[in-house]
Design an enzyme around this catalytic site. Structure first.
Site, mmCIF file in Angstrom:
data_model
loop_
_atom_site.group_PDB
_atom_site.id
_atom_site.type_symbol
_atom_site.label_atom_id
_atom_site.label_comp_id
_atom_site.label_asym_id
_atom_site.label_seq_id
_atom_site.Cartn_x
_atom_site.Cartn_y
_atom_site.Cartn_z
ATOM 1 N N GLU A 59 74.515 102.539 -41.932
ATOM 2 C CA GLU A 59 73.565 103.492 -42.490
ATOM 3 C C GLU A 59 74.189 104.888 -42.522
ATOM 4 O OE1 GLU A 59 68.893 104.438 -41.791
ATOM 5 O OE2 GLU A 59 70.163 104.642 -40.028
ATOM 6 N N CYS B 122 68.257 100.279 -40.908
ATOM 7 C CA CYS B 122 67.782 100.634 -39.575
ATOM 8 C C CYS B 122 66.369 100.112 -39.306
ATOM 9 C CB CYS B 122 67.884 102.146 -39.428
ATOM 10 S SG CYS B 122 67.803 102.777 -37.744
ATOM 11 N N LYS C 115 66.025 104.107 -48.560
ATOM 12 C CA LYS C 115 65.130 103.797 -47.444
ATOM 13 C C LYS C 115 63.712 104.232 -47.793
ATOM 14 C CE LYS C 115 65.167 104.241 -42.367
ATOM 15 N NZ LYS C 115 65.944 104.840 -41.251
#
Length: 336
Positions: free
Chosen positions: A45, A161, A127
């Site tokens: 990430e 994540c 995200k």
């Protein structure tokens, strides 16, 4: 489409807050993967320009010295930085799942781009909801970024994540019959021993569960944090106490949840490598196909709105970022 091939999860330290140097390191790792006959590799990430650990180390006023630098080192999708990585993928024939901070004019997004072995872009996503203090730096996305794409290496999807802690996010990808999942994580050296949920054990357990629940292969890259990295972000002894060197925990899991490949020491940089066989997914899903025969639509169903939600929509406009053609004359053939 091959059913067996070699994959790799990157465990390495970015060159913190330096996009150009991190791109050079990225290309070196792609070339290393090619030397090992790896077909698909995944980066952590916000690998470029490194996870913004400064967000977690104190009040907003203390973050200000980092903000402009972080923006300046966050690549756009049509930048020379992304182009160089795409060219490296084409030159080596390695498919690359890249995590980075994507700059879109005045906003940043925690992006993942899946690059094909010919350098074309197979998937680009952001995200959906940055976690906790991440929301002070990064923007949000929408349901169109919960996407699995058909590729020459199977059906591939990705999350960042703590998107892996959202059951509905996961189910949206399971329902698209994902075969290979990229689970991108930062370093786990933040608040070690203080907040268990930010540690490697809890988050790798979630990643392993994803493989078992989804009946898919999971490639989980992570960043490494060195003493040099700590000094990049920590300016006081109190801040240094919140960061721990090492923290790498790259993993690969099979569709039955079993760990694959040889893990690296948490301080080491390199590739966790495994050979995968997509035909094993049939065996896993014979027992439990979460969106197929093991689902109960009469009891629970997911509403997944996958329509892009943009602030401005113009008639006839195609939503999504523009990645330039690598063969366009205007694209500079550069590696940084």
């Amino acid at each position: 489409m091959p059913t067996t091939y070699r994959v790799a999860a990157v465990q390495a330290e970015p060159v913190w807050l330096d996009a150009g140097a991190t791109v050079e390191k990225t290309i070196g790792l792609i070339e290393e993967a090619a030397d090992q006959d790896i077909s698909l590799m995944a980066f952590p990430e916000t690998w470029i320009p490194g996870y913004p650990l400064f967000l977690w180390l104190g009040p907003v006023a203390g973050q200000m010295p980092y903000i402009a630098r972080y923006h300046a080192n966050s690549p756009t999708v049509d930048s020379a930085h992304l182009t160089a990585i795409r060219q490296a993928a084409r030159r080596t024939g390695v498919a690359v799942a890249l995590g980075y901070s994507e700059k879109d004019y005045g906003s940043l997004y925690m992006a993942q781009t899946l690059i094909a072995p010919d350098g074309s872009v197979l998937l680009h996503r952001r995200k959906l909801k940055p976690t906790h203090v991440e929301r002070s730096l990064f923007g949000e996305s929408d349901g169109s970024d919960l996407k699995v794409v058909q590729t020459p290496l199977g059906r591939i999807g990705a999350l960042n994540c703590w998107e892996h802690l959202q059951p509905l996010n996961k189910y949206a990808l399971y329902a698209q019959h994902e075969q290979v999942h990229i689970a991108a994580w930062p370093a786990f050296g933040l608040y070690k021993g203080i907040a268990y949920a930010l540690g490697a054990e809890a988050n790798m357990a979630v990643t392993q569960t994803y493989a078992l629940e989804g009946g898919c292969f999971v490639i989980a890259p992570t960043q490494v944090l060195s003493e040099r990295g700590i000094e990049t972000f920590a300016t006081t002894d109190e801040q240094r106490a919140l960061l721990t060197a090492g923290a790498g925990r790259a993993c690969i899991f099979g569709p039955d949840g079993s760990p694959l490949g040889k893990p690296l020491d948490e301080h080491a940089e390199g590739l966790v490598v495994a050979d995968i066989d997509l035909s094993l997914i049939d065996l896993a899903k014979n027992a439990a196909d979460p969106a197929g025969h093991y689902a109960k639509a009469d009891a629970t169903r997911l509403l997944h709105d996958d329509r892009p939600k943009r602030a401005v929509v113009r008639p006839g406009e195609i939503a999504g970022p523009y990645f330039p053609d690598l063969d366009e004359p205007s694209v500079e053939d550069t590696t940084a």
